[in-house]
Design a protein around this motif. Sequence first.
Motif, PDB file in Angstrom:
ATOM      1  N   ALA A 153       0.814  -1.212   0.000  1.00 21.05           N
ATOM      2  CA  ALA A 153       0.000   0.000   0.000  1.00 21.05           C
ATOM      3  C   ALA A 153       0.849   1.263   0.000  1.00 21.05           C
ATOM      4  N   GLY A 154       2.172   1.116   0.080  1.00 23.36           N
ATOM      5  CA  GLY A 154       3.054   2.275   0.060  1.00 23.36           C
ATOM      6  C   GLY A 154       3.219   2.831  -1.337  1.00 23.36           C
ATOM      7  N   GLY A 155       3.982   3.910  -1.441  1.00 27.47           N
ATOM      8  CA  GLY A 155       4.160   4.552  -2.730  1.00 27.47           C
ATOM      9  C   GLY A 155       4.805   3.641  -3.754  1.00 27.47           C
ATOM     10  N   ILE A 156       5.947   3.034  -3.405  1.00 22.72           N
ATOM     11  CA  ILE A 156       6.616   2.119  -4.322  1.00 22.72           C
ATOM     12  C   ILE A 156       5.804   0.843  -4.482  1.00 22.72           C
ATOM     13  N   GLY A 157       5.290   0.309  -3.379  1.00 20.60           N
ATOM     14  CA  GLY A 157       4.548  -0.942  -3.422  1.00 20.60           C
ATOM     15  C   GLY A 157       3.348  -0.880  -4.345  1.00 20.60           C
ATOM     16  N   THR A 158       2.594   0.215  -4.304  1.00 26.64           N
ATOM     17  CA  THR A 158       1.425   0.367  -5.177  1.00 26.64           C
ATOM     18  C   THR A 158       1.828   0.268  -6.643  1.00 26.64           C
ATOM     19  N   LEU A 159       2.937   0.905  -6.999  1.00 25.45           N
ATOM     20  CA  LEU A 159       3.390   0.882  -8.386  1.00 25.45           C
ATOM     21  C   LEU A 159       3.924  -0.487  -8.779  1.00 25.45           C
ATOM     22  N   LEU A 160       4.602  -1.178  -7.860  1.00 19.79           N
ATOM     23  CA  LEU A 160       5.090  -2.525  -8.158  1.00 19.79           C
ATOM     24  C   LEU A 160       3.934  -3.491  -8.383  1.00 19.79           C
ATOM     25  N   VAL A 161       2.873  -3.364  -7.594  1.00 24.45           N
ATOM     26  CA  VAL A 161       1.678  -4.194  -7.800  1.00 24.45           C
ATOM     27  C   VAL A 161       1.111  -3.951  -9.189  1.00 24.45           C
ATOM     28  N   GLN A 162       0.973  -2.699  -9.567  1.00 26.25           N
ATOM     29  CA  GLN A 162       0.414  -2.367 -10.880  1.00 26.25           C
ATOM     30  C   GLN A 162       1.306  -2.882 -12.004  1.00 26.25           C
ATOM     31  N   TYR A 163       2.610  -2.703 -11.854  1.00 30.86           N
ATOM     32  CA  TYR A 163       3.539  -3.127 -12.897  1.00 30.86           C
ATOM     33  C   TYR A 163       3.466  -4.633 -13.099  1.00 30.86           C
ATOM     34  N   ALA A 164       3.487  -5.404 -12.006  1.00 33.95           N
ATOM     35  CA  ALA A 164       3.439  -6.858 -12.108  1.00 33.95           C
ATOM     36  C   ALA A 164       2.098  -7.322 -12.664  1.00 33.95           C
ATOM     37  N   GLU A 165       1.019  -6.646 -12.277  1.00 32.14           N
ATOM     38  CA  GLU A 165      -0.306  -7.002 -12.787  1.00 32.14           C
ATOM     39  C   GLU A 165      -0.372  -6.737 -14.293  1.00 32.14           C
ATOM     40  N   ASN A 166       0.180  -5.615 -14.742  1.00 27.81           N
ATOM     41  CA  ASN A 166       0.220  -5.302 -16.177  1.00 27.81           C
ATOM     42  C   ASN A 166       0.989  -6.356 -16.961  1.00 27.81           C
ATOM     43  N   ALA A 167       2.008  -6.965 -16.307  1.00 22.93           N
ATOM     44  CA  ALA A 167       2.835  -7.972 -16.972  1.00 22.93           C
ATOM     45  C   ALA A 167       2.194  -9.353 -16.972  1.00 22.93           C
ATOM     46  N   GLY A 168       1.037  -9.491 -16.329  1.00 22.28           N
ATOM     47  CA  GLY A 168       0.344 -10.766 -16.307  1.00 22.28           C
ATOM     48  C   GLY A 168       0.739 -11.696 -15.186  1.00 22.28           C
ATOM     49  N   ALA A 169       1.556 -11.227 -14.254  1.00 19.51           N
ATOM     50  CA  ALA A 169       1.973 -12.065 -13.127  1.00 19.51           C
ATOM     51  C   ALA A 169       0.837 -12.249 -12.131  1.00 19.51           C
ATOM     52  N   THR A 170       0.952 -13.297 -11.315  1.00 11.81           N
ATOM     53  CA  THR A 170       0.098 -13.443 -10.141  1.00 11.81           C
ATOM     54  C   THR A 170       0.700 -12.589  -9.041  1.00 11.81           C
ATOM     55  N   VAL A 171      -0.087 -11.661  -8.481  1.00 13.12           N
ATOM     56  CA  VAL A 171       0.450 -10.659  -7.563  1.00 13.12           C
ATOM     57  C   VAL A 171      -0.149 -10.834  -6.180  1.00 13.12           C
ATOM     58  N   ILE A 172       0.724 -10.998  -5.194  1.00 12.41           N
ATOM     59  CA  ILE A 172       0.333 -11.083  -3.793  1.00 12.41           C
ATOM     60  C   ILE A 172       0.808  -9.816  -3.100  1.00 12.41           C
TER      61      ILE A 172
END
Length: 323
Positions: A153-172
Amino acid sequence: MYAVRLHAFGPAENLTYEPAEDPLPAPGRLRIAVAAAGVHLLDTALRAGHQGPLPERPALPTVPGREVAGVVDALGAGVDGLWLGRRVVAHLGFAPGGYAELAVTDVDRVHEIPENLDFAEAVAMIGTGRTALGIVQFAEPGPDDVVVVPAAAGGIGTLLVQYAENAGATVIGLAGGAAKAARVRAAGADLAVDYTDTAWPAKVRAHLGGRPATIVYDGVGGEVARQAVALLGPGGRHLVFGWSAQGIAEGEGYLVEGLSESVLGPAMLRKAGGLRALELRALAEAARGRLRPAVTRFPLARAAAAHRALENRGTVGKVVLEP
């Protein structure tokens, strides 16, 4: 102008909002009427008197802050007049001065803000965004990956979640509390769990059905990181870019030989081709809508409250001060 000054190292209350002399841009520099100033965890460490990764502690009194966005209102000699009146964002580097109504910087540090980004979003991308993109270059996620993001939920974490989701990964995504976990789900995580619940690793394993994690993007350290690393399978990657759970300069106990890799500082820049390349890419990703930073806003006069909230994990996304 008004600015936030630190006259003595110590608690957040040492940040004072007070009148200050208007800065004037020297040759090759320009002045920005600040509409948004970024607050970083490093700012809180420096305020408390820790040196952190900087060559030395700032000389006092100082105006903290290294990320600003606003409108150019004055130019130093030799600066192209076309910059005057433009919406811009800049990372000030090691030179502080961002917590103010006016800030000066080298023209070479400035980027024009894309039309569809507001000032706070631009500030988030110039610092937090460039860091997130610097991190993922060490382990680009894809459809076969299971990515774990502590502090999602942090600044970097939010963007990492979005980036991995855009790449099609399973994101936890891991976050502290149910409300933050809900925001992580909204950011695109396949599963968002509250890491204050001691059963969270079992919930992740149940969701994955025995599938191991392949990447942990870790800016937290401490026990949460240890448990996240335990989810990795053979060949997994643990990328370390901070230790917010253990202090600004600690966190060795959870590193695992063969899995853990620090991606801070020079290694990130060498791989990326420099800071400006990362900044340009971060702004472009936000302009396309592929990455949208979360922002927690405070008035400039309440900088002390912003520091306390950030230290107590009471914020979501990037913390920004607005004059």
